[in-house]
Scaffold this active site. Structure first.
Site, PDB file in Angstrom:
ATOM      1  N   ARG A  36      27.532  17.021   0.989  1.00  0.00           N
ATOM      2  CA  ARG A  36      27.933  18.693   1.442  1.00  0.00           C
ATOM      3  C   ARG A  36      27.263  18.333   2.366  1.00  0.00           C
ATOM      4  NH1 ARG A  36      27.203  21.984  -4.023  1.00  0.00           N
ATOM      5  NH2 ARG A  36      28.762  21.569  -5.396  1.00  0.00           N
ATOM      6  N   LYS A 219      37.464  20.140 -22.749  1.00  0.00           N
ATOM      7  CA  LYS A 219      38.355  21.817 -23.665  1.00  0.00           C
ATOM      8  C   LYS A 219      39.660  21.915 -22.941  1.00  0.00           C
ATOM      9  CE  LYS A 219      34.100  23.439 -25.686  1.00  0.00           C
ATOM     10  NZ  LYS A 219      33.283  24.643 -25.934  1.00  0.00           N
ATOM     11  N   GLY A 375      33.468  17.063 -10.942  1.00  0.00           N
ATOM     12  CA  GLY A 375      32.554  16.269 -11.203  1.00  0.00           C
ATOM     13  C   GLY A 375      32.654  14.676 -11.501  1.00  0.00           C
ATOM     14  N   GLY A 398      35.507  23.577  -8.823  1.00  0.00           N
ATOM     15  CA  GLY A 398      35.763  25.073  -9.685  1.00  0.00           C
ATOM     16  C   GLY A 398      37.014  25.655  -8.552  1.00  0.00           C
TER      17      GLY A 398
HETATM   18  P1  AMP Z   1      35.288  18.654 -17.462  1.00  0.00           P
HETATM   19  O1  AMP Z   1      33.771  19.402 -17.667  1.00  0.00           O
HETATM   20  O2  AMP Z   1      35.912  20.050 -18.443  1.00  0.00           O
HETATM   21  O3  AMP Z   1      35.922  18.346 -16.863  1.00  0.00           O
HETATM   22  O4  AMP Z   1      34.071  18.105 -19.433  1.00  0.00           O
HETATM   23  C1  AMP Z   1      33.387  17.458 -18.844  1.00  0.00           C
HETATM   24  C2  AMP Z   1      33.013  16.858 -19.912  1.00  0.00           C
HETATM   25  O5  AMP Z   1      33.859  16.097 -21.181  1.00  0.00           O
HETATM   26  C3  AMP Z   1      31.682  15.550 -19.943  1.00  0.00           C
HETATM   27  O6  AMP Z   1      30.593  15.834 -20.229  1.00  0.00           O
HETATM   28  C4  AMP Z   1      32.379  14.613 -20.660  1.00  0.00           C
HETATM   29  O7  AMP Z   1      31.453  13.677 -21.577  1.00  0.00           O
HETATM   30  C5  AMP Z   1      33.391  15.421 -22.124  1.00  0.00           C
HETATM   31  N1  AMP Z   1      34.155  14.435 -22.753  1.00  0.00           N
HETATM   32  C6  AMP Z   1      35.012  13.664 -22.683  1.00  0.00           C
HETATM   33  N2  AMP Z   1      36.093  13.082 -23.296  1.00  0.00           N
HETATM   34  C7  AMP Z   1      35.178  13.591 -24.653  1.00  0.00           C
HETATM   35  C8  AMP Z   1      35.560  13.319 -25.662  1.00  0.00           C
HETATM   36  N3  AMP Z   1      36.349  12.611 -25.786  1.00  0.00           N
HETATM   37  N4  AMP Z   1      34.926  14.204 -26.590  1.00  0.00           N
HETATM   38  C9  AMP Z   1      33.440  15.143 -26.714  1.00  0.00           C
HETATM   39  N5  AMP Z   1      33.485  15.104 -24.900  1.00  0.00           N
HETATM   40  C10 AMP Z   1      33.839  14.437 -24.090  1.00  0.00           C
END
Ligand code: AMP
Length: 417
Positions: A36, A219, A375, A398
């Protein structure tokens, strides 16, 4: 009126620059990743080269008040080394009047962490947990009132304002948005912000077709607005990672113990329906790497993503999914990627995500425009050594997500309006 850093005459002027120096520090206060800081250097150097002086401001961490742990004094020497100029330090951002007034062309002053003051974010602090709604409202009104003085005081140090902090551009904070009104004809983006804005524009507004978005992560709920906006814009939407299973379940697939959100099945279905109506191709995972244990030594098995046994969990994209996605990526002219397609933290389940990084690099080599944000996606591209083999790596997680939701970010709007 908005100005442009390349055209602005900085000679003899003091520029107050909002940067994102929220860098990770270890227990000895040594910077462990200075990305950064490096990202803001071109803007800072430009002001100095053109005969201006710099007042740099940033936040660091999430202090609840003055807290030496979050002091920007820890980074003064590093900034100075990267900038190739001595950096003075004002240990209270509200008491920098004399230091700022004494700045001569070519000189640099760094202000202490803006978030030592609640006014930076404009959110009350220290409220009792059982505070009533009236007490909460009164505390909020109070901090909003004192925020006006805070902003005015910061603005009084300088002749012009530059926002180069994309990482906080989605926040309507004192230094990211509110301060701009004190510089109606002397406000501009720094190079980092200009680059981020252009990259998003290249994808959302000026995309060469076919345009493909790859959205992964845990999610659906955290990226619902992103998916809703993209489904009206892209030609292909690849939905991977944990969030993909809500979509697979919505279509009647058996997903075993895989991560999913039942309450979002109607939203997932609505996105699938809209995509169909608009002729957008949605690509879900067809084959999953599944496990019964979250560890790097775990046993894994491949299953069709719609037929995962009850006691198995899908944790990465299988080879068959990756083959299909690879073709979609290779046939695209513009590709946006945000979010891992597996549990990236565990190397055994990171293969799919690393493969996406690889496919993006080869698409870029063949002339596609590729934008990577978030990330884990950025980490995957960096880990593979491909950070300079994709078109743009976004510095703001974000902020990038909100931009691809189609929202106008306060830090951007404040400069443009
Ligand atoms: P996000 O912060 O929404 O971008 O999500 C990132 C997170 O999604 C990471 O910590 C991954 O471990 C998780 N992730 C990705 N694929 C899966 C999966 N199939 N099952 C559980 N967690 C997942």
């Amino acid at each position: 009126m908005q100005q442009y850093i390349d055209k602005y005459d900085f000679a003899g002027k003091k520029a107050i620059v909002r940067v994102d120096f929220n860098v990770p520090l270890n227990e000895n206060f040594v910077i462990t990743d200075d990305t950064r800081i490096r990202a803001a250097i071109p803007t800072l150097k430009k002001v100095l080269e053109k005969g201006g002086s710099l007042i740099i401001m940033s936040h660091l961490g999430r202090p609840k008040g003055v807290d030496a742990k979050f002091s920007l004094k820890h980074i003064v020497d590093h900034v100075s080394a990267k900038l190739g100029a001595p950096v003075k330090f004002a240990d209270d951002c509200m008491k920098a009047d004399e230091l700022a007034a004494a700045l001569k062309p070519g000189e640099v002053l760094l202000l202490e962490n803006l978030r030592f003051y609640a006014e930076e974010e404009g959110k009350p602090r220290g409220l009792a947990e059982d505070a009533s709604d009236e007490e909460k409202a009164a505390a909020k009104a109070k901090v909003k009132e004192s925020q006006k003085e805070f902003v005015k005081h910061l603005a009084s140090y300088a002749d012009c304002y530059i926002n180069d902090a994309f990482g906080t551009a989605h926040r309507a904070h004192a230094s990211t948005a509110l301060i701009a009104k004190y510089f109606p004809n002397d406000k501009m983006f720094g190079y980092l912000m200009e680059g981020e804005i252009k990259a998003i524009d290249n994808v959302l507004h000026n995309a060469q077709r076919p345009l493909t978005a790859i959205i992964g992560g845990s999610k659906v709920s955290s990226k619902l607005a992103v998916l809703k906006n993209l489904v009206g814009k892209v030609d292909n939407l690849i939905i991977g990672g944990g969030m993909g299973y809500t979509f697979i379940k919505a279509q009647g697939g058996k997903i075993g113990l895989s991560l999913h959100e039942d309450e979002l099945i109607p939203d997932a279905q609505a996105i699938l329906d809209e995509a169909k109506a608009k002729g957008v191709n949605i690509y879900l995972s067809t084959e999953a790497v599944a496990t019964q244990e979250f560890s790097n030594e775990a046993q894994t098995k491949l299953f069709p993503s719609t037929a995962i046994p009850e006691d198995w969990e899908g944790v990465d994209a299988g080879p068959e999914s990756l083959e299909v996605w690879k073709k979609v990526i290779a046939d695209s002219k513009t590709i946006l990627w945000n979010g891992p397609v597996g549990v990236f933290e565990i190397p055994l389940f990171a293969k799919g995500t690393l493969r996406i990084a690889e496919e993006l690099a080869s698409a870029t080599a063949k002339g596609a425009y590729t934008l990577v944000g978030g990330g884990d996606s950025v980490a995957a591209v960096t880990q593979m050594g491909f950070a300079d083999k994709v078109s743009y790596v976004s510095t703001g997680g974000g902020a990038m997500l909100e931009a691809i939701e189609g929202k106008e970010l306060p830090g951007i709007a404040a400069i443009r309006e």
